[in-house]
Write an enzyme that holds these catalytic residues in place. Structure first.
Site, PDB file in Angstrom:
ATOM      1  N   SER A   7       0.843  -1.198   0.000  1.00  0.00           N
ATOM      2  CA  SER A   7       0.000   0.000   0.000  1.00  0.00           C
ATOM      3  C   SER A   7       0.880   1.250   0.000  1.00  0.00           C
ATOM      4  CB  SER A   7      -0.880   0.025   1.251  1.00  0.00           C
ATOM      5  OG  SER A   7      -1.326   1.351   1.484  1.00  0.00           O
ATOM      6  N   HIS A  32      -1.221  -1.307  -4.190  1.00  0.00           N
ATOM      7  CA  HIS A  32      -2.484  -0.976  -3.523  1.00  0.00           C
ATOM      8  C   HIS A  32      -2.523   0.519  -3.277  1.00  0.00           C
ATOM      9  CE1 HIS A  32      -6.000  -1.945  -1.035  1.00  0.00           C
ATOM     10  NE2 HIS A  32      -5.564  -1.072  -0.175  1.00  0.00           N
ATOM     11  N   ASP A  34      -4.516   3.603  -1.700  1.00  0.00           N
ATOM     12  CA  ASP A  34      -5.546   3.930  -0.711  1.00  0.00           C
ATOM     13  C   ASP A  34      -6.063   5.343  -0.902  1.00  0.00           C
ATOM     14  OD1 ASP A  34      -3.803   1.960   1.639  1.00  0.00           O
ATOM     15  OD2 ASP A  34      -5.822   1.601   0.881  1.00  0.00           O
ATOM     16  N   MET A  36      -8.522   8.205   0.058  1.00  0.00           N
ATOM     17  CA  MET A  36      -9.308   8.582   1.237  1.00  0.00           C
ATOM     18  C   MET A  36      -9.832  10.008   1.060  1.00  0.00           C
ATOM     19  SD  MET A  36      -6.869   7.106   4.249  1.00  0.00           S
ATOM     20  CE  MET A  36      -6.204   5.437   4.142  1.00  0.00           C
ATOM     21  N   HIS A  65      -8.291   1.223  -3.854  1.00  0.00           N
ATOM     22  CA  HIS A  65      -9.194   0.997  -2.716  1.00  0.00           C
ATOM     23  C   HIS A  65      -9.845   2.337  -2.398  1.00  0.00           C
ATOM     24  CE1 HIS A  65      -9.354  -0.064   1.885  1.00  0.00           C
ATOM     25  NE2 HIS A  65     -10.569   0.067   1.360  1.00  0.00           N
ATOM     26  N   MET A  67     -11.818   4.540  -0.313  1.00  0.00           N
ATOM     27  CA  MET A  67     -12.406   4.793   1.006  1.00  0.00           C
ATOM     28  C   MET A  67     -13.051   6.177   0.944  1.00  0.00           C
ATOM     29  SD  MET A  67      -9.354   3.203   3.293  1.00  0.00           S
ATOM     30  CE  MET A  67      -8.181   3.360   1.945  1.00  0.00           C
ATOM     31  N   MET A 136     -11.397  -5.660   5.800  1.00  0.00           N
ATOM     32  CA  MET A 136     -10.567  -4.691   6.512  1.00  0.00           C
ATOM     33  C   MET A 136     -10.214  -5.260   7.878  1.00  0.00           C
ATOM     34  SD  MET A 136      -9.944  -2.259   4.530  1.00  0.00           S
ATOM     35  CE  MET A 136      -9.101  -1.220   5.721  1.00  0.00           C
ATOM     36  N   GLY A 141      -8.232   4.253   7.407  1.00  0.00           N
ATOM     37  CA  GLY A 141      -7.836   5.662   7.525  1.00  0.00           C
ATOM     38  C   GLY A 141      -6.339   5.849   7.713  1.00  0.00           C
ATOM     39  N   GLY A 143      -2.208   3.889   8.135  1.00  0.00           N
ATOM     40  CA  GLY A 143      -1.322   2.726   8.108  1.00  0.00           C
ATOM     41  C   GLY A 143      -0.745   2.493   9.498  1.00  0.00           C
ATOM     42  N   GLY A 144      -0.063   1.378   9.675  1.00  0.00           N
ATOM     43  CA  GLY A 144       0.665   1.111  10.915  1.00  0.00           C
ATOM     44  C   GLY A 144      -0.197   0.776  12.112  1.00  0.00           C
ATOM     45  N   ASP A 175      -6.475  -6.306   4.540  1.00  0.00           N
ATOM     46  CA  ASP A 175      -5.861  -4.980   4.476  1.00  0.00           C
ATOM     47  C   ASP A 175      -5.817  -4.350   5.872  1.00  0.00           C
ATOM     48  OD1 ASP A 175      -6.810  -2.023   2.509  1.00  0.00           O
ATOM     49  OD2 ASP A 175      -5.017  -2.511   3.672  1.00  0.00           O
ATOM     50  N   GLY A 176      -4.562  -4.192   6.365  1.00  0.00           N
ATOM     51  CA  GLY A 176      -4.418  -3.511   7.655  1.00  0.00           C
ATOM     52  C   GLY A 176      -3.742  -4.394   8.694  1.00  0.00           C
ATOM     53  N   GLY A 177      -2.546  -3.956   9.127  1.00  0.00           N
ATOM     54  CA  GLY A 177      -1.852  -4.714  10.177  1.00  0.00           C
ATOM     55  C   GLY A 177      -1.271  -6.020   9.691  1.00  0.00           C
TER      56      GLY A 177
HETATM   57  C1  DX5 Z   1      -5.993   1.615   5.888  1.00  0.00           C
HETATM   58  C2  DX5 Z   1      -5.561   1.237   4.484  1.00  0.00           C
HETATM   59  C3  DX5 Z   1      -4.566   0.127   4.486  1.00  0.00           C
HETATM   60  C4  DX5 Z   1      -3.308   0.537   5.152  1.00  0.00           C
HETATM   61  C5  DX5 Z   1      -2.510  -0.672   5.485  1.00  0.00           C
HETATM   62  O1  DX5 Z   1      -7.101   2.447   5.803  1.00  0.00           O
HETATM   63  O2  DX5 Z   1      -6.688   0.801   3.750  1.00  0.00           O
HETATM   64  O3  DX5 Z   1      -4.255  -0.265   3.135  1.00  0.00           O
HETATM   65  O4  DX5 Z   1      -2.577   1.378   4.312  1.00  0.00           O
HETATM   66  O5  DX5 Z   1      -1.407  -0.206   6.155  1.00  0.00           O
HETATM   67  P1  DX5 Z   1      -0.597  -1.157   7.137  1.00  0.00           P
HETATM   68  O6  DX5 Z   1      -0.223  -2.366   6.296  1.00  0.00           O
HETATM   69  O7  DX5 Z   1       0.575  -0.308   7.520  1.00  0.00           O
HETATM   70  O8  DX5 Z   1      -1.500  -1.511   8.256  1.00  0.00           O
HETATM   71 ZN    ZN Z   2      -6.357  -0.192   1.588  1.00  0.00          ZN
END
Ligand code: DX5
Ligand code: ZN
Length: 214
Positions: A7, A32, A34, A36, A65, A67, A136, A141, A143-144, A175-177
């Site tokens: 991402s 990917h 993102d 937003m 993606h 959002m 999700m 919203g 990363g990390g 997606d996420g973590g």
């Molecule tokens: C969160 C995004 C994810 C995010 C993942 O809203 O949709 O794609 O960037 O980031 P990590 O892999 O750092 O959790």
């Molecule tokens: Zn995403």
């Protein structure tokens, strides 16, 4: 084979084109992206102009993606900017069935994402229309963030629904973590596309960071 989709939310935005080329060279399968809007999620990232700016940097598929609220209003702009696949949120789209078909009529694979508190049952009436389901595993919203463990239950539920309907071509994306400590459980629970932001872009050795997720 597990697909790894770094991402770019976690990439260095001052060198986005080079970052995309770096993860391509490191073995990424998809990019990917993102998007937003600061309304559906409390963060604002980028839109079609940035996507078209990095389009020529790589041949890898742009996995966009969205959002954003009312995605139907701007899907055509993301396609024109270079999206190869588009995922919209079930929670952000009143006419979900119509919008999925709109994406497909435009010739792109269509995905639907569901947030952590959204039950997988919402997907049941449209599952056979989808090319991808995105579970999700953080609240969208940023990363990390920490992986939400209950997501593994939802993953298994979606995998069971797909098997029940004989839909073995639908991608199950997470997606996420996603990182080296969560990836194995995620794959085992049935995901075949892993999005990873921090786990890839925060590392010096991107190739090793990607390889450890497969
Ligand atoms: C969160 C995004 C994810 C995010 C993942 O809203 O949709 O794609 O960037 O980031 P990590 O892999 O750092 O959790
Ligand atoms: Zn995403």
């Amino acid at each position: 084979m597990t697909i790894i989709a770094p991402s770019i939310l976690s990439a260095n935005f001052a060198r986005l084109g080079e970052e995309v080329q770096a993860v391509e060279a490191a073995g990424a399968d998809w990019i990917h992206i993102d998007v937003m809007d600061g309304h559906f999620v409390p963060n604002l990232t980028f839109g079609p102009p940035v996507i078209s700016a990095i389009r020529s940097a790589t041949k890898l598929p742009f996995d966009v993606h969205l959002m954003i609220e009312r995605p139907e209003l701007s899907i055509a702009d993301y396609i024109a900017a270079g999206a190869d696949r588009i995922t919209i949120h079930a929670e952000a789209c009143v006419h979900l069935h119509r919008t999925i078909h709109y994406i497909k009529e435009k010739g792109l694979p269509a995905g639907v994402a569901i947030n952590p508190a959204t039950p997988v049952s919402i997907l049941e009436p449209i599952l056979h229309d989808l090319d991808l389901v995105l579970i999700m595993t953080v609240n969208p919203g940023f990363g990390g963030q920490q992986f939400i463990p209950y997501s593994l239950v939802k993953l298994r539920q979606v995998r069971a629904m797909l098997e029940e309907q004989g839909l073995d071509k639908v991608f199950v994306q997470v997606d996420g973590g996603v990182n080296k400590s969560t990836a194995a459980a995620i794959r085992e629970a049935g995901a075949d596309v892993l999005v990873a932001g921090n786990a890839v872009f925060a590392e010096q050795d991107r190739a090793a960071a990607i390889a450890v997720l497969r």
